[in-house]
Design a protein around this motif. Structure first.
Motif, PDB file in Angstrom:
ATOM      1  N   GLN A   1      10.849   2.217  50.755  1.00  0.00           N
ATOM      2  CA  GLN A   1      10.348   3.246  51.669  1.00  0.00           C
ATOM      3  C   GLN A   1      10.046   2.635  53.034  1.00  0.00           C
ATOM      4  O   GLN A   1       8.893   2.461  53.421  1.00  0.00           O
TER       5      GLN A   1
ATOM      6  N   LEU B   1       8.515   5.733  55.274  1.00  0.00           N
ATOM      7  CA  LEU B   1       7.363   6.466  54.757  1.00  0.00           C
ATOM      8  C   LEU B   1       6.233   5.558  54.297  1.00  0.00           C
ATOM      9  O   LEU B   1       5.058   5.896  54.458  1.00  0.00           O
TER      10      LEU B   1
ATOM     11  N   GLY C   1       2.820   7.351  52.506  1.00  0.00           N
ATOM     12  CA  GLY C   1       3.674   8.438  52.961  1.00  0.00           C
ATOM     13  C   GLY C   1       4.475   9.042  51.824  1.00  0.00           C
ATOM     14  O   GLY C   1       4.681  10.267  51.771  1.00  0.00           O
TER      15      GLY C   1
END
Length: 409
Positions: free
Chosen positions: A13, A16, A20
């Motif tokens: 990720q 994010l 997130g």
């Protein structure tokens, strides 16, 4: 996946991050309460606007859940084959468009059709969200994330009716659906930043991917647990679908005041999963689940006796059942997901399908021409909590249950 979760999220990720990802999963999981609860205060007004019977307007809610259940059956297996991100983007695009079409519906029948399309698309969000949890987490960490996600998801029933009522002060019910369209667009942008979470994709054909539903359905441990926990969706969803009629029509409250009562009940949905993580360190999860069914049964007795006498008594009688049900959501979801190796999309699709189908049964029952819906709802809590308790007492000592609860405890 057995890899440490922090490593997985930091690696996969890029945009994010771990927090997130959890927020995105929670928002995707909240699509159903947002798509339904946001416009609950508008139901009586929509009936007047279209000059339609409440039972016809209720079809925009009942059929939504039925087709959402059907849609969730194929989105999950397809995400096993094509990846979580691709399926999410397709589903969200359809959701956003159909929400905008709901807003410009010329009559109640158009609205019902566009809601059906919106419902099918919603299945992609929730089915894939739960699959992503299993992709990335295991053991107690997974239960912890499920608790966080569930609590964040349950904020939607608190916020949505209040926001919906506020929207109605400035615009019509059509504005509610435009808000849903904007929400779909914003979440689509977030998914574009998502890195794929599935480790291994299915190599079979589309039919073989959909056939994984049958493979999972043959798993007796999974199916028994699925029945046990899905039964409680019947009384729970009967409240969701009838709450505005009970508070506004039966008890005579305004749309705004109704939203506050609804939010008060939803607050206990939020704290339940977090409370489970605290209590499960002191009390065995199997006992907590047993107690939740007992409490729901007792709560049903209070609803059907004292809850019929006013909005405050009804709310106070309902809260114990709401809290008990939300406490069991993290361990029950983890129990079911642990019953099957692989085919994660199919597992969560069947979980979503069963919960929604049983919930739709509750919505249909409560929408019949009852003289007192509160009394009927209380009786449903008594009957189905007792049935779930009876099944749970038979299977809770089985090895396939004890192994998972001990591992996650």
């Amino acid at each position: 996946m057995k890899t440490n979760i922090v490593e997985v999220n930091q690696k996969s990720q890029k945009y994010l991050g771990e927090k997130g990802l959890i927020v995105l999963i929670a928002f995707l999981s909240a699509f159903i309460p947002l798509s339904t609860d946001l416009y609950l205060p508008a139901l009586p007004r929509m009936a007047e606007n279209f000059n339609a019977a409440p039972s016809l307007i209720n079809l925009t809610l009942i059929l939504f859940f039925i087709f959402y259940a059907a849609g969730s059956l194929f989105w999950g297996p397809l995400s096993d084959k094509y990846g979580r991100k691709r399926i999410l983007l397709i589903g969200l695009a359809i959701y956003t468009l159909s929400s905008a079409l709901c807003a410009i519906s010329g009559n109640v029948y158009q609205l019902i059709w566009f809601r059906i399309i919106q419902a099918i698309a919603s299945g992609a969000a929730t089915a894939v969200a739960q699959a992503m949890v299993k992709d990335c987490y295991s053991g107690r960490k997974r239960v912890s994330v499920l608790a966080i996600v569930t609590s964040m998801t349950m904020v939607a029933p608190i916020v949505a009716p209040v926001v919906g009522a506020l929207i109605l002060r400035f615009t019509s019910w059509r504005g509610v659906f435009m808000v849903l369209a904007i929400m779909g667009l914003l979440v689509t942008l977030a998914v574009i930043a998502l890195e794929e979470t599935i480790d291994q994709r299915s190599n079979g054909s589309i039919l073989q991917s959909l056939g994984s539903l049958g493979v999972v359905a043959k798993n007796p441990g999974f199916m028994t647990l699925l029945l046990t926990f899905s039964l409680m969706a019947i009384p729970m969803m009967s409240f969701i679908s009838s709450s505005s009629y009970i508070y506004v029509n039966q008890f005579g409250l305004s749309e705004q005041v109704y939203s506050y009562f609804f939010a008060a009940n939803a607050f206990f949905m939020v704290i339940g999963p977090l409370l489970y993580m605290k209590i499960s360190r002191l009390v065995k999860p199997v006992w907590l689940i047993t107690a939740s069914f007992v409490i729901a049964c007792i709560s049903g007795a209070f609803i059907s006796t004292i809850g019929i006498h006013g909005p405050w008594l009804f709310t106070l009688a309902l809260i114990p059942a709401t809290l008990a049900g939300s406490i069991t959501r993290p361990p029950s979801a983890n129990l079911m997901m642990e019953q099957q190796r692989g085919d994660t999309g199919a597992v969560v699709s069947l979980m979503t399908f069963a919960f929604t189908v049983f919930g739709s049964i509750g919505m249909i029952i409560i929408s019949l021409d009852w003289e007192n819906r509160v009394l009927v709802m209380g009786l449903m809590y008594i009957v189905f909590a007792a049935a779930s308790l009876a099944v749970w007492n038979r299977i809770s000592k089985k090895s396939f249950v004890q192994h998972v609860l001990n591992k996650a405890g």
